[in-house]
Design an enzyme around this catalytic site. Structure first.
Site, PDB file in Angstrom:
ATOM      1  N   TYR A 125       0.812  -1.214   0.000  1.00  0.00           N
ATOM      2  CA  TYR A 125       0.000   0.000   0.000  1.00  0.00           C
ATOM      3  C   TYR A 125       0.852   1.273   0.000  1.00  0.00           C
ATOM      4  O   TYR A 125       0.325   2.372  -0.173  1.00  0.00           O
ATOM      5  CB  TYR A 125      -0.917   0.030   1.227  1.00  0.00           C
ATOM      6  CG  TYR A 125      -2.187  -0.781   1.048  1.00  0.00           C
ATOM      7  CD1 TYR A 125      -2.121  -2.163   0.908  1.00  0.00           C
ATOM      8  CD2 TYR A 125      -3.434  -0.174   1.013  1.00  0.00           C
ATOM      9  CE1 TYR A 125      -3.276  -2.918   0.735  1.00  0.00           C
ATOM     10  CE2 TYR A 125      -4.590  -0.919   0.846  1.00  0.00           C
ATOM     11  CZ  TYR A 125      -4.504  -2.286   0.704  1.00  0.00           C
ATOM     12  OH  TYR A 125      -5.652  -3.018   0.537  1.00  0.00           O
ATOM     13  N   LYS A 176       3.629 -14.936   4.085  1.00  0.00           N
ATOM     14  CA  LYS A 176       3.918 -15.863   2.987  1.00  0.00           C
ATOM     15  C   LYS A 176       5.436 -15.969   2.923  1.00  0.00           C
ATOM     16  O   LYS A 176       6.072 -15.572   1.932  1.00  0.00           O
ATOM     17  CB  LYS A 176       3.295 -15.306   1.691  1.00  0.00           C
ATOM     18  CG  LYS A 176       3.396 -16.202   0.492  1.00  0.00           C
ATOM     19  CD  LYS A 176       2.422 -17.368   0.506  1.00  0.00           C
ATOM     20  CE  LYS A 176       2.692 -18.269  -0.695  1.00  0.00           C
ATOM     21  NZ  LYS A 176       1.877 -19.498  -0.678  1.00  0.00           N
ATOM     22  N   ASP A 209      -2.225 -18.423   2.494  1.00  0.00           N
ATOM     23  CA  ASP A 209      -3.145 -19.283   1.733  1.00  0.00           C
ATOM     24  C   ASP A 209      -3.775 -20.327   2.658  1.00  0.00           C
ATOM     25  O   ASP A 209      -4.978 -20.588   2.601  1.00  0.00           O
ATOM     26  CB  ASP A 209      -2.456 -19.923   0.518  1.00  0.00           C
ATOM     27  CG  ASP A 209      -1.061 -20.449   0.795  1.00  0.00           C
ATOM     28  OD1 ASP A 209      -0.552 -20.277   1.922  1.00  0.00           O
ATOM     29  OD2 ASP A 209      -0.465 -21.051  -0.122  1.00  0.00           O
ATOM     30  N   ASP A 233      -5.992  -6.851   4.403  1.00  0.00           N
ATOM     31  CA  ASP A 233      -7.145  -6.369   3.639  1.00  0.00           C
ATOM     32  C   ASP A 233      -7.984  -7.555   3.184  1.00  0.00           C
ATOM     33  O   ASP A 233      -9.202  -7.597   3.387  1.00  0.00           O
ATOM     34  CB  ASP A 233      -6.662  -5.559   2.433  1.00  0.00           C
ATOM     35  CG  ASP A 233      -7.822  -5.126   1.558  1.00  0.00           C
ATOM     36  OD1 ASP A 233      -8.810  -4.612   2.115  1.00  0.00           O
ATOM     37  OD2 ASP A 233      -7.748  -5.318   0.325  1.00  0.00           O
ATOM     38  N   ASP A 237     -11.909  -9.301   4.771  1.00  0.00           N
ATOM     39  CA  ASP A 237     -13.157  -9.532   4.033  1.00  0.00           C
ATOM     40  C   ASP A 237     -13.588 -10.983   4.215  1.00  0.00           C
ATOM     41  O   ASP A 237     -14.772 -11.283   4.406  1.00  0.00           O
ATOM     42  CB  ASP A 237     -12.989  -9.208   2.543  1.00  0.00           C
ATOM     43  CG  ASP A 237     -13.328  -7.753   2.222  1.00  0.00           C
ATOM     44  OD1 ASP A 237     -13.331  -6.918   3.149  1.00  0.00           O
ATOM     45  OD2 ASP A 237     -13.592  -7.454   1.039  1.00  0.00           O
TER      46      ASP A 237
HETATM   47  C1  IPM Z   1     -10.497  -1.524   3.410  1.00  0.00           C
HETATM   48  C2  IPM Z   1     -10.684  -1.098   2.002  1.00  0.00           C
HETATM   49  C3  IPM Z   1      -9.541  -0.179   1.612  1.00  0.00           C
HETATM   50  C4  IPM Z   1      -8.257  -0.962   1.711  1.00  0.00           C
HETATM   51  C5  IPM Z   1      -9.639   0.477   0.227  1.00  0.00           C
HETATM   52  C6  IPM Z   1     -10.985   1.101  -0.009  1.00  0.00           C
HETATM   53  C7  IPM Z   1      -8.519   1.480   0.026  1.00  0.00           C
HETATM   54  O1  IPM Z   1     -10.778  -2.185   1.148  1.00  0.00           O
HETATM   55  O2  IPM Z   1     -10.474  -0.655   4.296  1.00  0.00           O
HETATM   56  O3  IPM Z   1     -10.349  -2.731   3.664  1.00  0.00           O
HETATM   57  O4  IPM Z   1      -7.845  -1.610   0.752  1.00  0.00           O
HETATM   58  O5  IPM Z   1      -7.644  -0.908   2.774  1.00  0.00           O
HETATM   59 MN    MN Z   2     -10.735  -4.081   2.171  1.00  0.00          MN
END
Ligand code: IPM
Ligand code: MN
Length: 330
Positions: A125, A176, A209, A233, A237
């Site tokens: 990032y 990793k 993984d 990140d 999710d």
């Molecule tokens: C998150 C989002 C952000 C990230 C994006 C929108 C920049 O996906 O906060 O997880 O990748 O960190």
């Molecule tokens: Mn995200």
């Protein structure tokens, strides 16, 4: 003390969920002054600006920021992500992204109670790299990953301190190391060295993984996960998908050194497809607000909000129905 709280509703469902979170904040009775910012895709499309210097200067003076979500159709990818969200993470030195996940046993798994501590200012990032000969057959694009001992260590220390305060006192490094040998080695050595100061915390290591499999099949094995920015990140999710969905996933972008305000936001995006329908779950934003209260030292109010969210588990209704129910129970 009256807390100065920046409010960035943003776009899509962002302002809708932030309105419910502030409704709940109001119900706690904690004294705060909302400082509202007009930032996000709509502002960009209107004025062509993403994060004006005067807004950033004003944000630096605050005690905390509550953000909904940014992103609007018509805004090219990266403009708001890099120009606003990442700019705030980097500029305010929000070096820890603390993302808790909790869910009771379900047909998916035997229950989840874990926190991902995601490094939030480095890795891929950081924006290292560039492009040469763009659009030609000889195009070159590089996108490096920046890992500093300083950056990794402060994040790892935060994760150990967190693990020490939790019942299980367990920390898993996810990386990793078998392929990303340079960065992985730095992370692994840092964890091993810092672990020496935390004899009461048990540690483990998983490749990212494999961690994806475990998060789906047996998330109960995780207590605190510490990981790199990009892995964090993606993993968060996934973790949200196995613990009640993205509508419950909260996050705290923290500057634990407190050299500036920290920023609290739901993990979800602006979801323009459901904006205005009342379908957005405000719980992720409300739990983010509870994390903000806790970080501001308002532990009692934070606990009341968490409790009220737990007691509103059964509430089905619109975004504001859920917000009303939580606010009432606070
Ligand atoms: C998150 C989002 C952000 C990230 C994006 C929108 C920049 O996906 O906060 O997880 O990748 O960190
Ligand atoms: Mn995200």
């Amino acid at each position: 003390m009256t807390h100065q709280i920046g409010i960035i509703g943003g776009d899509g469902i962002g302002p809708e969920v932030v309105a419910e979170a502030t409704k709940v904040l109001d119900a706690t009775g904690v004294a705060y002054t909302p400082v509202v910012f007009d930032l996000g895709g709509a502002r960009y499309l209107r004025d062509g600006v993403v994060l004006p210097a005067e807004d950033l200067a004003a944000i630096r003076e605050l005690d905390a920021v509550l953000l909904g979500a940014v992103g609007a159709p018509g805004v090219p990818p990266g403009v708001l992500e890099r120009g606003l969200l990442l700019a705030l993470r980097f500029d305010l030195d929000l070096y820890v992204n603390h993302r808790p996940f909790a869910a009771p046993p379900s047909p998916l798994n035997d229950g989840v109670d874990l926190v991902v501590v995601r490094e939030n200012t480095e890795g891929s990032y950081a924006g290292e790299g560039g492009v040469l000969r763009r659009g030609t057959p000889h195009e070159v694009a590089t996108q490096g990953s920046v890992n500093t001992r300083f950056g990794v260590e402060r994040c790892v220390r935060y994760a150990f301190e967190l693990a020490r305060r939790r019942d299980r006192r367990h920390l898993t490094l996810v990386h990793k190391t078998n392929v990303l040998t340079f960065a992985g080695d730095l992370w692994e050595r840092t964890v091993t060295e810092v672990a020496g100061e935390f004899d009461d915390v048990e540690t483990a290591y998983h490749h990212v993984d494999a961690a994806c499999i475990y998060l789906v099949q047996d998330p109960g094995r995780y207590d605190v996960i510490v990981t790199d920015n990009l892995f964090g990140d993606i993993l968060t999710d996934l973790a949200s998908a196995v613990s009640g969905g993205i509508g419950r996933a909260a996050s705290a972008n923290l500057n634990p050194a407190r050299t500036g305000p920290s920023l609290f936001e739901p993990v979800h995006g602006s979801a323009p497809d459901i904006a205005g329908t009342g379908a957005a779950d405000p719980r992720a934003a409300i739990i983010s607000a509870a994390m903000m209260l806790e970080f501001l030292g308002e532990e009692d109010a934070a606990a009341r909000v968490r409790d009220a969210v737990a007691k509103s588990e059964d509430v089905v209704g619109t975004t504001s129905d859920v917000g009303d129910a939580v606010a009432e129970r606070v």
